[in-house]
Design a protein around this motif. Structure first.
Motif, PDB file in Angstrom:
ATOM      1  N   THR A 240       0.859  -1.176   0.000  1.00 36.57           N
ATOM      2  CA  THR A 240       0.000   0.000   0.000  1.00 36.57           C
ATOM      3  C   THR A 240       0.897   1.229   0.000  1.00 36.57           C
ATOM      4  N   VAL A 241       0.294   2.377  -0.193  1.00 32.71           N
ATOM      5  CA  VAL A 241       1.068   3.623  -0.137  1.00 32.71           C
ATOM      6  C   VAL A 241       1.699   3.760   1.246  1.00 32.71           C
ATOM      7  N   LYS A 277      10.128   5.562  -3.686  1.00 33.65           N
ATOM      8  CA  LYS A 277       8.678   5.651  -3.935  1.00 33.65           C
ATOM      9  C   LYS A 277       8.382   5.629  -5.442  1.00 33.65           C
ATOM     10  N   ARG A 278       9.223   6.353  -6.188  1.00 31.22           N
ATOM     11  CA  ARG A 278       9.019   6.379  -7.635  1.00 31.22           C
ATOM     12  C   ARG A 278       9.108   4.958  -8.203  1.00 31.22           C
ATOM     13  N   TYR A 281       5.945   2.591  -6.278  1.00 40.51           N
ATOM     14  CA  TYR A 281       4.536   2.925  -6.503  1.00 40.51           C
ATOM     15  C   TYR A 281       3.894   2.066  -7.601  1.00 40.51           C
TER      16      TYR A 281
ATOM     17  N   HIS B 431       4.505  11.897  -9.865  1.00 39.46           N
ATOM     18  CA  HIS B 431       5.751  12.525  -9.391  1.00 39.46           C
ATOM     19  C   HIS B 431       6.290  13.588 -10.343  1.00 39.46           C
ATOM     20  N   LEU B 626      10.058  14.095  -6.529  1.00 40.02           N
ATOM     21  CA  LEU B 626      10.624  13.143  -5.562  1.00 40.02           C
ATOM     22  C   LEU B 626      12.146  13.167  -5.518  1.00 40.02           C
ATOM     23  N   TYR B 759       2.126  10.892  -3.628  1.00 40.34           N
ATOM     24  CA  TYR B 759       1.265   9.707  -3.789  1.00 40.34           C
ATOM     25  C   TYR B 759       0.236   9.649  -2.669  1.00 40.34           C
ATOM     26  N   GLU B 761      -3.113   7.389  -1.136  1.00 38.16           N
ATOM     27  CA  GLU B 761      -3.801   6.098  -1.231  1.00 38.16           C
ATOM     28  C   GLU B 761      -5.105   6.305  -1.986  1.00 38.16           C
TER      29      GLU B 761
END
Lengths: 289, 762
Positions: A240-241, A277-278, A281, B431, B626, B759, B761
């Protein structure tokens, strides 16, 4: 500027024999993309230059009979890594890193063995190799031995190789993962030493939970790192995020733990999270498909 | 204006010199073949600031193949150089002021021996406290770099009543901007060769932007007569301002004077980085006030620029920075001041734009901040404030013609608007944030408020062959082609049919420096005048021969013909013989000096330039929130060049300028003591280049040759501020210091909240 004697063996035995006799006095020249820069700076001068670029046996790429291992000869150039279907199939993150490695001219010369043996913290092939639990096959006159990639480097630019050693191949555990990526940050879009790089590969179960994951961080730490804590955070879970953010924090923490707080950390600490994260995701989306 | 009016002007003809370059002819100093050539190499300082107690060359001289080691005491003339102020010795005498300072010069039969000798020269230094920050160098008690003190110059421009205007202002914006030192990184590192001629003349080929200045300086260093030295410009692989200084020329002259045998000096990239000029880093405090409509009513600007150990072009940079601080905008009340300060930084000098690119970052950021405060469109505030016919500039000059700024704004408007609507609204990954920015610039053509003439000669021989003699150094920008076109146009000849003799002090007269975007305008005019004089003599003779009045005659394809009866014509060959037989003159000199009025030292009042170039760039960028990575996707670049003599050259200059602007904006920073070579100094690669859409605007300059002005430096100036404004548009957070590096952009992204909120959810 000083003179050097250049030796150009045609066979692996010749090369190994020469290194046995003159190892400490010899620079090994493969693609030369790092060595030429070092020679120009005039530091660390040695009388012999051993050009291994003509040794054909170092240029082979083959799959083991059970398809569990991929052998990549140390003399294989990044351009070949970019074009060989075997590599694209069995080590896709390594294949991806070859698109952005330095520049086309350098990719035509640079070898994977050189990238590993140079022990630069910034070698782009390192994180993709680490996630395949790669080992270096090293030859000297006493025979062959294997060194896990993570043990190849004793520190920045300090290789665990002995002067009489020659890296002949990289041995990878093959995998055709459902998700993989390689990402890096440089000061420009080509021909820049990576400030940071990372590679991941993962598989999921039928519930969309991560069933397998390997993650490695490059360029941020003096030696290559496989980040087990990050891997175990994701293992068995639906990403999940929130989990991704947690992983990013953990990664940054781990990195700072290794490097300490140098001036460059004010960029690296957030950037390592950003890059993570990039990269991760899209894995969340993939797991939900 | 239609190009059909002219037969060669306005046409992108084949470039002179292209064939030699493409076929690898040995036209560069590093490639020239010479026998028994000696290799030169300088011994450079090991300290940023130190007294020299003694130099021992014994060990170096005992190395085989080392021929001589020179020190300051071997310089027979005046050991002092500098084009504006003389403060830089060729070889240090009593002290060194930076790590780049040469203290001795080695001549050896092999490069290896030269290198060994450099290491073997022993210098006894007495280290002195050093200062690198210009603001610290101004503080009382700071180490004194030159006897006269650490202030090189202070330039002021004052007009109106700033205090009163701020009092009445609706919005005031006050910010501090910083720029970094920049290394030109031309393709060809500095190089020169020299040899004695049969008659003993010291012949020096050099990679240079100003052979006639080099000549004057070498003559002065050697204390010899003018004719004893001949400078010839070799093919020059770029300069961007750095090859205006004496880089290798003096060393070659000194060795040649003593040794009377061929010598060569080619800098390594590392030496070119260490020992040649940099772009001045600036700290700019700028305060501007606007009324409620967005009209800028007042500007106060105080800048300090770091000139490093020597003046070089520092005075010109400070002066141009003060004069250009307002940007291409009409501001009635100004108080502008730029101080150039000596430090122990390697010296800074000329680089494409002379302080104007640094100023553009400040004035173009201010414009955007004002627009935002008033909820105005960035383009509209520029249209509102932009100079137009009748505008009186900060130096009190009324602009009367060739003012294409509004035209440039109009030219980028369609693409800029489209980017602002269509491109910005395209979906991107979370991003990636997109931004569009715009920036304007003005740039005075030629040197600031001083005479800076050019001369040229155009001669025809008995066979009708025309030769153009010009001292103008073509450093890759294409001036030789353009000057040939100008002469060709005036004489009705194909530009390529004209022989050229270029930048050779034995045969050409002074054309001044290839700098300040001045050669097309100033040397172009000198060439045109010489060619017109020759044309007039030909016409006069043709009147006599054809019995047709002058007004009806045309020069065309090597003959003079009657415009009404084209069959009535006479060839140049016949005319040349007739003129020479009568004792007439076929060799004519041209001279042009733009009309300027020196600036008042207190108010800056005067006429700094006859004419200005204008431009506007719009940049489309993508920022990775980012990581801080910034990609420039597109730059729309409109330039008012008066008249494009060679449109492909103009486009080449614009694209090259944008490339340099991307580097200035995003990645380049020279750090003395740390930056060694291209390994640790990043200039943009092809992969970093945006798509460039060049737009040529032609607001004809009546005093220019066929209406032309210049474009060399303007091409670079608006790019960086347009990119910075675009990044700010993308993030909603502004960057005030260049380069907008990964670190600075990521900081801005974090501060704006985009980093954390990227980002969510779903």
């Amino acid at each position: 500027m000083t003179t050097m004697t250049c030796i150009r063996p045609e066979s692996l035995d010749e090369a190994v024999d020469f290194l046995h006799d003159h190892g400490p006095d010899t620079h090994i020249l493969a693609g030369g993309t790092d060595l030429m820069v070092d020679l120009r700076s005039g530091e660390n001068h040695r009388p012999f230059l051993l050009d291994i670029s003509r040794i054909e046996t170092l240029k082979t790429v083959e799959l083991s009979d059970d398809q569990a291992r991929l052998y990549i000869g140390s003399g294989v150039t990044l351009t070949r890594i970019n074009t060989l279907p075997l590599i694209k199939e069995h080590a896709p993150a390594l294949h991806k890193c070859s698109f952005t490695f330095a520049s086309r001219q350098i990719r035509n010369m640079a070898t994977i063995g050189g990238n590993v043996a140079h022990a630069s913290p910034c070698g782009d092939t390192i994180p993709p190799l680490v996630i395949h639990e790669a080992e270096a096959v090293v030859a000297n006159r006493d025979g062959n031995r294997t060194i896990p990639l993570l043990e190849m480097t004793k520190g920045a630019y300090r290789s665990a190789l002995h002067p009489e050693d020659l890296v002949v191949a990289l041995k990878l555990k093959t995998r055709q993962p459902g998700f993989f990526d390689f990402q890096k940050i440089g000061r420009r879009k080509a021909l820049a030493t990576s400030r940071m790089s990372m590679a991941v590969m993962a598989d999921k179960d039928d519930q969309g939970r991560i069933s397998f994951i390997r993650f490695s961080l490059g360029a941020c730490t003096p030696t290559p790192q496989r980040m087990h804590t990050v891997e175990s955070l994701f293992a068995g879970k639906n990403p999940t995020v929130e989990l991704m953010n947690q992983g990013a924090g953990l990664l940054a923490e781990k990195m700072v733990e290794i490097t300490g707080r140098r001036p460059s950390i004010s960029y690296k600490e957030p950037a390592v999270q950003g890059l993570f994260k990039r990269m991760i995701y899209p894995m969340i989306t993939w797991c939900r498909q | 204006m239609s190009n059909d009016r002219y037969h060669t002007v306005g046409k992108s003809i084949f470039r002179r010199g292209a064939k030699e370059r493409l076929t690898g002819k040995p036209i560069f100093c590093a490639d020239m073949e010479l026998e028994n050539v000696l290799y030169l190499k300088a011994v450079r300082s090991r300290h940023p600031h130190a007294g020299i107690l003694g130099i021992d060359t014994t060990a170096a001289l005992s190395i085989p193949d080392v021929v001589q080691v020179f020190t300051a005491k071997d310089i027979p003339g005046k050991n002092l150089m500098g084009i504006i102020n003389k403060d830089q010795p060729l070889l240090a005498e009593d002290k060194v002021r930076s790590l780049a300072d040469p203290v001795a010069l080695v001549a050896a039969r092999t490069p290896q021996a030269a290198e060994l000798a450099v290491a073997a020269v022993s210098v006894d230094y007495d280290p002195l406290p050093a200062v690198f920050d210009p603001e610290e160098a101004l503080a009382p008690g700071a180490p004194k770099i030159h006897a006269k003190g650490n202030v090189l110059v202070q330039k002021k421009v004052r007009r109106g009543d700033v205090a009163a205007a701020f009092e009445k202002a609706h919005t005031i914006v006050e910010k501090t901007y910083r720029t970094s030192a920049i290394e030109h990184t031309y393709l060809e590192p500095d190089a020169g060769v020299g040899f004695p001629d049969e008659d003993g003349t010291l012949v020096i080929y050099a990679s240079t932007q100003n052979p006639h200045y080099d000549h004057k300086e070498v003559v002065s260093l050697l204390g010899v007569e003018d004719h004893a030295v001949r400078i010839i410009q070799a093919a020059t692989g770029g300069g961007f301002g750095s090859k205006l200084d004496m880089n290798v020329q003096g060393f070659i002259g000194l060795a040649l004077y003593h040794l009377k045998q061929p010598v060569r000096y080619v800098y390594t990239r590392e030496e070119a980085y260490l020992a040649t000029a940099k772009r001045h880093p600036f700290v700019i405090h700028m305060k501007t006030g606007a009324d409620e409509t967005g009209r800028i009513t007042a500007m106060q600007m105080k800048a300090v620029c770091n000139t490093g150990a020597y003046g070089s072009y520092g005075i010109a940079v400070a002066s141009r920075a003060a004069v250009h601080a307002t940007g291409p905008y009409a501001i009635d009340n100004v108080d502008l001041e730029c101080t150039a300060v000596y430090t122990n930084h390697p010296f800074c000098g000329a680089m494409r734009g002379f302080g104007t690119p640094q100023m553009a970052l400040a004035h173009e950021s201010q414009m955007d901040i004002h627009a935002r405060a008033l909820d105005m469109d960035p383009l509209e505030i520029r249209v509102l404030n932009g100079v137009k016919k009748g505008t009186v500039t900060a130096t009190g000059q009324e602009l009367v013609h060739s003012i294409g700024f509004q035209d440039c704004l109009a030219a980028v408007t369609p693409e800029y608007r489209k980017a602002g609507t269509d491109w910005l609204s395209e979906p991107t990954p979370p991003h990636i944030r997109r931004g569009v920015g715009i920036a304007g610039m003005w740039y005075g053509i030629g040197n600031t408020g001083v005479q800076n003439p050019s001369t040229a000669r155009v001669a025809m021989d008995r066979n009708g062959q025309v030769t153009l003699f010009t001292g103008c150094a073509d450093i890759g920008q294409g001036s030789t082609t353009i000057l040939s076109q100008i002469a060709g146009e005036a004489l009705g000849l194909d530009a390529m049919d004209i022989h050229v003799v270029v930048a050779d002090t034995k045969y050409t007269t002074n054309a001044g420096a290839t700098s300040a975007s001045r050669q097309t305008y100033i040397s172009g005019n000198a060439v045109k005048q010489a060619a017109d004089k020759l044309a007039d003599v030909l016409l006069t003779e043709a009147v006599n021969y054809l019995k047709v009045k002058k007004a009806d005659l045309r020069l065309e394809n090597g003959s003079v013909r009657d415009a009404r009866h084209p069959e009535k014509q006479v060839g140049f060959v016949r005319l040349a013989s007739r003129i020479l037989d009568k004792g007439g003159e076929l060799s004519w000199q041209g001279y042009f000096d733009p009309e300027t009025v020196p600036l008042d030292p207190e108010t800056g009042d005067g006429i700094p330039y006859t004419t200005y170039a204008f431009a506007c760039h719009a940049a489309c960028v993508e920022v990775d929130v980012l990581t801080g990575e910034t990609s420039v996707r597109r730059v729309i670049a409109a330039h008012d060049v008066g008249k494009a003599i060679h449109p492909e050259n103009v486009i080449g200059q614009i694209c090259g300028g944008v490339a340099m602007g991307v580097g200035f904006a995003l990645m380049e920073a020279f750090v003395p003591g740390e930056t060694i070579s291209m390994n640790d100094y990043h200039i943009p690669t092809a992969a970093d280049m945006p798509c460039v859409i060049p737009i040529i605007v032609e607001a004809a300059e009546p005093s220019g040759p066929f209406g032309a002005k210049g474009v060399g430096e303007p091409a670079l100036i608006p790019t960086a501020p347009a990119i910075v404004n675009a990044v700010s548009n993308a993030l909603g957070k502004r960057i005030y210091a260049l380069p907008a590096s990964l670190e600075r952009v990521l900081d801005a992204s974090i501060a704006s909240g985009h980093f954390n909120n990227c980002y969510q959810e779903s």
